[in-house]
Enzyme design. Structure first.
Site, mmCIF file in Angstrom:
data_model
loop_
_atom_site.group_PDB
_atom_site.id
_atom_site.type_symbol
_atom_site.label_atom_id
_atom_site.label_comp_id
_atom_site.label_asym_id
_atom_site.label_seq_id
_atom_site.Cartn_x
_atom_site.Cartn_y
_atom_site.Cartn_z
ATOM 1 N N ASP A 69 12.594 -1.685 14.902
ATOM 2 C CA ASP A 69 12.009 -0.969 13.757
ATOM 3 C C ASP A 69 10.845 -0.140 14.304
ATOM 4 O O ASP A 69 9.681 -0.459 14.087
ATOM 5 C CB ASP A 69 11.545 -1.987 12.702
ATOM 6 C CG ASP A 69 10.778 -1.326 11.554
ATOM 7 O OD1 ASP A 69 11.117 -0.176 11.200
ATOM 8 O OD2 ASP A 69 9.843 -1.958 11.025
ATOM 9 N N LYS B 45 12.215 -1.234 1.526
ATOM 10 C CA LYS B 45 11.000 -1.897 1.071
ATOM 11 C C LYS B 45 11.187 -2.374 -0.363
ATOM 12 O O LYS B 45 11.591 -1.590 -1.250
ATOM 13 C CB LYS B 45 9.812 -0.936 1.145
ATOM 14 C CG LYS B 45 9.398 -0.597 2.569
ATOM 15 C CD LYS B 45 8.745 -1.775 3.277
ATOM 16 C CE LYS B 45 8.203 -1.352 4.633
ATOM 17 N NZ LYS B 45 7.583 -2.480 5.364
ATOM 18 N N ARG C 271 0.813 -1.218 0.000
ATOM 19 C CA ARG C 271 0.000 0.000 0.000
ATOM 20 C C ARG C 271 0.844 1.264 0.000
ATOM 21 O O ARG C 271 2.047 1.219 0.295
ATOM 22 C CB ARG C 271 -0.936 0.025 1.208
ATOM 23 C CG ARG C 271 -0.209 0.078 2.546
ATOM 24 C CD ARG C 271 -1.175 -0.131 3.680
ATOM 25 N NE ARG C 271 -0.619 0.223 4.972
ATOM 26 C CZ ARG C 271 -1.263 0.947 5.881
ATOM 27 N NH1 ARG C 271 -2.470 1.408 5.634
ATOM 28 N NH2 ARG C 271 -0.726 1.204 7.049
ATOM 29 N N LYS D 280 5.043 -7.186 16.782
ATOM 30 C CA LYS D 280 4.379 -5.875 16.731
ATOM 31 C C LYS D 280 3.182 -5.940 17.665
ATOM 32 O O LYS D 280 2.393 -6.898 17.590
ATOM 33 C CB LYS D 280 3.875 -5.578 15.319
ATOM 34 C CG LYS D 280 4.948 -5.283 14.295
ATOM 35 C CD LYS D 280 4.283 -5.019 12.949
ATOM 36 C CE LYS D 280 5.294 -4.776 11.856
ATOM 37 N NZ LYS D 280 4.691 -4.961 10.528
ATOM 38 N N ASP E 93 12.469 -5.610 3.421
ATOM 39 C CA ASP E 93 11.113 -6.057 3.759
ATOM 40 C C ASP E 93 10.304 -6.126 2.469
ATOM 41 O O ASP E 93 9.992 -5.097 1.864
ATOM 42 C CB ASP E 93 10.450 -5.096 4.753
ATOM 43 C CG ASP E 93 9.103 -5.636 5.259
ATOM 44 O OD1 ASP E 93 8.700 -6.729 4.814
ATOM 45 O OD2 ASP E 93 8.478 -4.969 6.105
ATOM 46 N N GLU F 231 12.772 -9.611 5.464
ATOM 47 C CA GLU F 231 11.525 -9.741 6.222
ATOM 48 C C GLU F 231 10.378 -10.144 5.290
ATOM 49 O O GLU F 231 10.211 -9.570 4.214
ATOM 50 C CB GLU F 231 11.256 -8.372 6.868
ATOM 51 C CG GLU F 231 10.021 -8.295 7.719
ATOM 52 C CD GLU F 231 9.921 -6.945 8.442
ATOM 53 O OE1 GLU F 231 10.940 -6.239 8.589
ATOM 54 O OE2 GLU F 231 8.816 -6.587 8.866
ATOM 55 N N ASP G 94 7.139 -11.668 9.604
ATOM 56 C CA ASP G 94 6.310 -10.559 10.085
ATOM 57 C C ASP G 94 4.846 -10.980 9.947
ATOM 58 O O ASP G 94 4.252 -11.497 10.891
ATOM 59 C CB ASP G 94 6.629 -9.273 9.298
ATOM 60 C CG ASP G 94 5.842 -8.070 9.803
ATOM 61 O OD1 ASP G 94 5.154 -8.215 10.828
ATOM 62 O OD2 ASP G 94 5.896 -6.989 9.184
HETATM 63 C C1 LIG Z 1 6.590 1.462 9.801
HETATM 64 C C2 LIG Z 1 7.433 0.213 9.874
HETATM 65 N N1 LIG Z 1 8.794 0.520 9.660
HETATM 66 C C3 LIG Z 1 7.000 -0.775 8.843
HETATM 67 O O1 LIG Z 1 7.614 -0.872 7.816
HETATM 68 N N2 LIG Z 1 5.932 -1.495 9.114
HETATM 69 C C4 LIG Z 1 5.408 -2.339 8.072
HETATM 70 C C5 LIG Z 1 3.938 -2.258 7.927
HETATM 71 C C6 LIG Z 1 3.408 -0.861 8.035
HETATM 72 C C7 LIG Z 1 2.132 -0.535 7.356
HETATM 73 O O2 LIG Z 1 1.887 -0.927 6.215
HETATM 74 O O3 LIG Z 1 1.405 0.211 7.997
HETATM 75 C C8 LIG Z 1 6.004 -3.699 8.082
HETATM 76 O O4 LIG Z 1 6.927 -4.014 8.841
HETATM 77 O O5 LIG Z 1 5.599 -4.498 7.281
HETATM 78 MG MG LIG Z 2 7.171 -6.025 7.702
#
Ligand SMILES: C[C@H](N)C(=O)N[C@H](CCC(=O)O)C(=O)O
Ligand SMILES: [Mg+2]
Length: 364
Positions: A321, A162, A24, A267, A190, A218, A243
């Site tokens: 994180d 990402k 997203r 989380k 990730d 990840e 995750d």
């Molecule tokens: C904000 C954190 N660093 C992060 O990347 N979290 C994401 C999911 C966050 C989201 O889409 O709201 C993760 O670890 O996948």
């Molecule tokens: Mg993640």
């Protein structure tokens, strides 16, 4: 200290720059804030983001779950009975983890205030300073390289890159960033479930063969695909972290027994709050598995709770994180957890130490 009411508010904070993952694109944090009131005048705060693509939670579902299923069980309960209250919260409804997390965070805030102690000390103590990574959104290669260099110049020593879009471009993204920041920052990837197992092995092998050193990868494949996670874990040198594949303690036990990942991302919004996050950290410690503490798009209310937990469990939560507050254009909270670039530090004041939240829109 008796619980007398639970109120709700919305908190909206723009992000510095759009947050883009394989799942997203988001431009602002829009979270439900939970305010638990007591007969002594003490107030506890919690927060829940609506990360529907990961947890299935929406603003409406979070508020309704608390209003109709959790709150009726908690009114009149004594904050001193922490374990009884967390048991009531967890048993009030299945799933709805973000709703449970928001309420639990507020309850732990009050429990620590009751004993006039910072939350991390109630959870076992520790050194109250930790260091977080920062997320580099998936984007054009040049933009990601620039964002990575900027982050290093701001003092971040670990970058969470990402990926999970197009496998060929993902490999080039990581190579280009590695070349730009090698020796200055550690890279973790990730993919947010964006690859297949074969694609992940292909990409990670290519990167390893090209000399790109990665701290971890990840959630390369779909959350439900534990066989895929295992397939990758067995075939690449880069440690694999779960995750979206793990939410609660039972899933963590199953995943560890299956050897489907090397590291667990805890989380609060997946565990349903602090009580299960503690259980997961203890399970991981028992099996000699390391954890990361992560966050969704959250501000320094719920991320403060995660920071307190990370300090108290730093022997097993070895990776952090908690960049939600750093991604926000401003910090709406006047509090005792300071988010200063990569450094998160906790001052010696009771509970979560939240003094004021600016811009709360109270809900009826
Ligand atoms: C904000 C954190 N660093 C992060 O990347 N979290 C994401 C999911 C966050 C989201 O889409 O709201 C993760 O670890 O996948
Ligand atoms: Mg993640």
């Amino acid at each position: 200290m008796k619980i007398t009411d639970i109120k709700f508010a919305m908190l909206r904070v723009p992000l510095k720059t759009p947050f883009k993952t394989a799942l997203r694109t988001v431009e602002k944090v829009e979270d439900v804030i939970v305010i638990v009131e007591t007969d002594t005048g003490h107030v506890g705060y919690g927060e829940a983001p609506a990360t529907a693509v990961i947890t299935g939670d929406t603003h409406g579902s979070i508020i309704e779950a608390i209003k109709t299923m959790i709150k009726p069980k908690l009114i009149g309960e004594e904050i001193e009975d922490l374990n009884r209250i967390t048991h009531l919260i967890q048993g009030s409804i299945v799933k709805n983890y973000s709703a449970k997390a928001a309420v639990e965070i507020a309850i732990y805030d009050l429990f620590a205030q009751r004993y006039n102690t910072p939350l991390y000390k109630i959870l076992g103590g520790g050194e109250p300073t930790i260091s977080t990574d920062i997320t580099i959104s998936v984007d054009y290669i040049d933009k990601m390289v620039k964002d990575s260099i900027d982050a290093v110049n701001q003092g971040f020593e670990t970058l969470k890159i990402k990926v999970g879009k197009d496998i060929g471009v993902d490999i080039e993204r990581v190579k280009a960033i590695y070349a730009a920041v090698e020796g200055k920052a550690l890279l973790r990837l990730d993919a947010n479930q964006g690859w297949t197992a074969k694609e992940a092995v292909y990409a990670l092998t290519k990167l390893e063969d090209a000399g790109v050193r990665l701290e971890l990868v990840e959630q390369p494949v779909k959350g439900y695909d534990l066989e895929g996670m295992k397939y990758i874990t067995e075939r690449v040198h880069t440690p694999v972290m779960a995750d979206e594949s793990t939410f609660g303690p039972k899933e963590v036990i199953d995943l560890i027994k299956m050897r489907a990942a090397d590291i667990i991302n805890i989380k609060l919004m997946k565990t349903g709050g602090i009580s299960n996050a503690i259980r997961i950290a203890d399970i991981a410690e028992t099996f000699d598995v390391q954890c990361m503490i992560g966050c969704m798009l959250e501000t320094s209310i719920s991320v403060a709770a995660a920071a307190h937990l990370a300090v108290a469990k730093s022997h097993v939560i070895t990776k952090v994180d908690l960049d939600g507050p750093s991604l926000c254009a401003f910090d709406p909270v006047v509090g005792n957890v300071k988010f200063n670039g990569a450094e998160i530090s906790i001052e010696n004041t009771p509970g979560l130490g939240i003094k004021e939240i600016k811009g709360l829109e109270m809900l009826r």
